[in-house]
Design a protein around this motif. Sequence first.
Motif, PDB file in Angstrom:
ATOM      1  N   PHE A   1      29.735  78.127 -21.453  1.00 31.88           N
ATOM      2  CA  PHE A   1      29.387  78.426 -22.841  1.00 31.88           C
ATOM      3  C   PHE A   1      27.937  78.890 -22.944  1.00 31.88           C
ATOM      4  O   PHE A   1      27.636  79.917 -23.551  1.00 31.88           O
ATOM      5  CB  PHE A   1      29.607  77.172 -23.699  1.00 31.88           C
ATOM      6  CG  PHE A   1      29.143  77.296 -25.112  1.00 31.88           C
ATOM      7  CD1 PHE A   1      29.936  77.909 -26.069  1.00 31.88           C
ATOM      8  CD2 PHE A   1      27.914  76.779 -25.493  1.00 31.88           C
ATOM      9  CE1 PHE A   1      29.507  78.007 -27.385  1.00 31.88           C
ATOM     10  CE2 PHE A   1      27.474  76.879 -26.799  1.00 31.88           C
ATOM     11  CZ  PHE A   1      28.275  77.494 -27.759  1.00 31.88           C
ATOM     12  N   ALA A   2      27.030  78.131 -22.341  1.00 34.44           N
ATOM     13  CA  ALA A   2      25.602  78.446 -22.432  1.00 34.44           C
ATOM     14  C   ALA A   2      25.286  79.803 -21.810  1.00 34.44           C
ATOM     15  O   ALA A   2      24.476  80.562 -22.349  1.00 34.44           O
ATOM     16  CB  ALA A   2      24.775  77.346 -21.762  1.00 34.44           C
ATOM     17  N   GLU A   3      25.933  80.110 -20.695  1.00 39.06           N
ATOM     18  CA  GLU A   3      25.695  81.401 -20.044  1.00 39.06           C
ATOM     19  C   GLU A   3      26.124  82.567 -20.935  1.00 39.06           C
ATOM     20  O   GLU A   3      25.490  83.624 -20.939  1.00 39.06           O
ATOM     21  CB  GLU A   3      26.441  81.468 -18.711  1.00 39.06           C
ATOM     22  CG  GLU A   3      25.819  80.601 -17.636  1.00 39.06           C
ATOM     23  CD  GLU A   3      26.690  80.477 -16.394  1.00 39.06           C
ATOM     24  OE1 GLU A   3      27.749  81.147 -16.316  1.00 39.06           O
ATOM     25  OE2 GLU A   3      26.323  79.692 -15.503  1.00 39.06           O
ATOM     26  N   LYS A   4      27.195  82.375 -21.686  1.00 36.34           N
ATOM     27  CA  LYS A   4      27.702  83.441 -22.557  1.00 36.34           C
ATOM     28  C   LYS A   4      26.936  83.524 -23.869  1.00 36.34           C
ATOM     29  O   LYS A   4      26.651  84.610 -24.367  1.00 36.34           O
ATOM     30  CB  LYS A   4      29.185  83.222 -22.856  1.00 36.34           C
ATOM     31  CG  LYS A   4      30.073  83.434 -21.664  1.00 36.34           C
ATOM     32  CD  LYS A   4      31.509  83.087 -21.993  1.00 36.34           C
ATOM     33  CE  LYS A   4      32.341  83.139 -20.727  1.00 36.34           C
ATOM     34  NZ  LYS A   4      33.608  82.456 -20.873  1.00 36.34           N
ATOM     35  N   ILE A   5      26.620  82.388 -24.457  1.00 35.63           N
ATOM     36  CA  ILE A   5      26.045  82.339 -25.796  1.00 35.63           C
ATOM     37  C   ILE A   5      24.522  82.375 -25.787  1.00 35.63           C
ATOM     38  O   ILE A   5      23.898  82.929 -26.686  1.00 35.63           O
ATOM     39  CB  ILE A   5      26.524  81.072 -26.551  1.00 35.63           C
ATOM     40  CG1 ILE A   5      28.052  81.027 -26.611  1.00 35.63           C
ATOM     41  CG2 ILE A   5      25.920  80.971 -27.935  1.00 35.63           C
ATOM     42  CD1 ILE A   5      28.688  82.222 -27.295  1.00 35.63           C
ATOM     43  N   MET A   6      23.911  81.785 -24.779  1.00 37.33           N
ATOM     44  CA  MET A   6      22.461  81.631 -24.749  1.00 37.33           C
ATOM     45  C   MET A   6      21.873  82.090 -23.416  1.00 37.33           C
ATOM     46  O   MET A   6      21.084  81.376 -22.800  1.00 37.33           O
ATOM     47  CB  MET A   6      22.102  80.159 -24.994  1.00 37.33           C
ATOM     48  CG  MET A   6      22.717  79.583 -26.240  1.00 37.33           C
ATOM     49  SD  MET A   6      22.519  77.792 -26.387  1.00 37.33           S
ATOM     50  CE  MET A   6      20.770  77.621 -26.378  1.00 37.33           C
ATOM     51  N   PRO A   7      22.222  83.274 -22.939  1.00 34.00           N
ATOM     52  CA  PRO A   7      21.818  83.662 -21.581  1.00 34.00           C
ATOM     53  C   PRO A   7      20.314  83.758 -21.367  1.00 34.00           C
ATOM     54  O   PRO A   7      19.836  83.554 -20.258  1.00 34.00           O
ATOM     55  CB  PRO A   7      22.494  85.023 -21.385  1.00 34.00           C
ATOM     56  CG  PRO A   7      22.661  85.560 -22.761  1.00 34.00           C
ATOM     57  CD  PRO A   7      22.923  84.356 -23.624  1.00 34.00           C
ATOM     58  N   ASN A   8      19.567  84.038 -22.417  1.00 33.62           N
ATOM     59  CA  ASN A   8      18.119  84.230 -22.254  1.00 33.62           C
ATOM     60  C   ASN A   8      17.285  83.095 -22.828  1.00 33.62           C
ATOM     61  O   ASN A   8      16.071  83.215 -22.935  1.00 33.62           O
ATOM     62  CB  ASN A   8      17.698  85.554 -22.897  1.00 33.62           C
ATOM     63  CG  ASN A   8      18.410  86.724 -22.241  1.00 33.62           C
ATOM     64  OD1 ASN A   8      18.537  86.777 -21.033  1.00 33.62           O
ATOM     65  ND2 ASN A   8      18.901  87.641 -23.057  1.00 33.62           N
ATOM     66  N   VAL A   9      17.934  81.999 -23.192  1.00 31.87           N
ATOM     67  CA  VAL A   9      17.217  80.861 -23.764  1.00 31.87           C
ATOM     68  C   VAL A   9      16.832  79.918 -22.625  1.00 31.87           C
ATOM     69  O   VAL A   9      17.692  79.477 -21.861  1.00 31.87           O
ATOM     70  CB  VAL A   9      18.089  80.123 -24.805  1.00 31.87           C
ATOM     71  CG1 VAL A   9      17.367  78.898 -25.340  1.00 31.87           C
ATOM     72  CG2 VAL A   9      18.479  81.078 -25.938  1.00 31.87           C
ATOM     73  N   PRO A  10      15.545  79.605 -22.485  1.00 28.14           N
ATOM     74  CA  PRO A  10      15.108  78.710 -21.402  1.00 28.14           C
ATOM     75  C   PRO A  10      15.766  77.332 -21.493  1.00 28.14           C
ATOM     76  O   PRO A  10      15.906  76.762 -22.579  1.00 28.14           O
ATOM     77  CB  PRO A  10      13.601  78.594 -21.614  1.00 28.14           C
ATOM     78  CG  PRO A  10      13.232  79.797 -22.417  1.00 28.14           C
ATOM     79  CD  PRO A  10      14.431  80.103 -23.273  1.00 28.14           C
ATOM     80  N   ILE A  11      16.142  76.803 -20.348  1.00 31.58           N
ATOM     81  CA  ILE A  11      16.850  75.526 -20.285  1.00 31.58           C
ATOM     82  C   ILE A  11      16.035  74.386 -20.892  1.00 31.58           C
ATOM     83  O   ILE A  11      16.593  73.480 -21.496  1.00 31.58           O
ATOM     84  CB  ILE A  11      17.236  75.210 -18.824  1.00 31.58           C
ATOM     85  CG1 ILE A  11      18.309  76.183 -18.368  1.00 31.58           C
ATOM     86  CG2 ILE A  11      17.699  73.777 -18.656  1.00 31.58           C
ATOM     87  CD1 ILE A  11      18.665  76.068 -16.907  1.00 31.58           C
ATOM     88  N   ASN A  12      14.736  74.411 -20.760  1.00 33.14           N
ATOM     89  CA  ASN A  12      13.906  73.319 -21.283  1.00 33.14           C
ATOM     90  C   ASN A  12      13.465  73.524 -22.721  1.00 33.14           C
ATOM     91  O   ASN A  12      12.691  72.730 -23.241  1.00 33.14           O
ATOM     92  CB  ASN A  12      12.679  73.130 -20.389  1.00 33.14           C
ATOM     93  CG  ASN A  12      13.058  72.610 -19.021  1.00 33.14           C
ATOM     94  OD1 ASN A  12      13.980  71.811 -18.889  1.00 33.14           O
ATOM     95  ND2 ASN A  12      12.381  73.064 -17.993  1.00 33.14           N
TER      96      ASN A  12
END
Length: 87
Positions: free
Chosen positions: A14-25
């Motif tokens: 989900f995160a890879e598709k929806i938030m690919p450029n959002v830093p994990i931290n």
Amino acid sequence: MTSNEPIKYAWQSFAEKIMPNVPINSPPYRHMKNAFFSGAFVVIRIIQEIGDNEEISEDRGIEILELIKQDVDSYLQELKQRQVEKN
């Protein structure tokens, strides 16, 4: 699903598709992850209640799961409609 950690795998997908450029931290990433796992927790608790509560028949349990699916499908339809309206 090919993972021994299906919720974690679902989150990562989900995160890879929806938030690919959002830093994990970053706070947005953490907030989304918290919301995702909170939703998973709620669904697990509902499933546990269906299985543990002898007053809930198998047919009623299936109805409840179908209602959950309908809620999710309805929300996804709303999201798609908003996306169409944006463009």
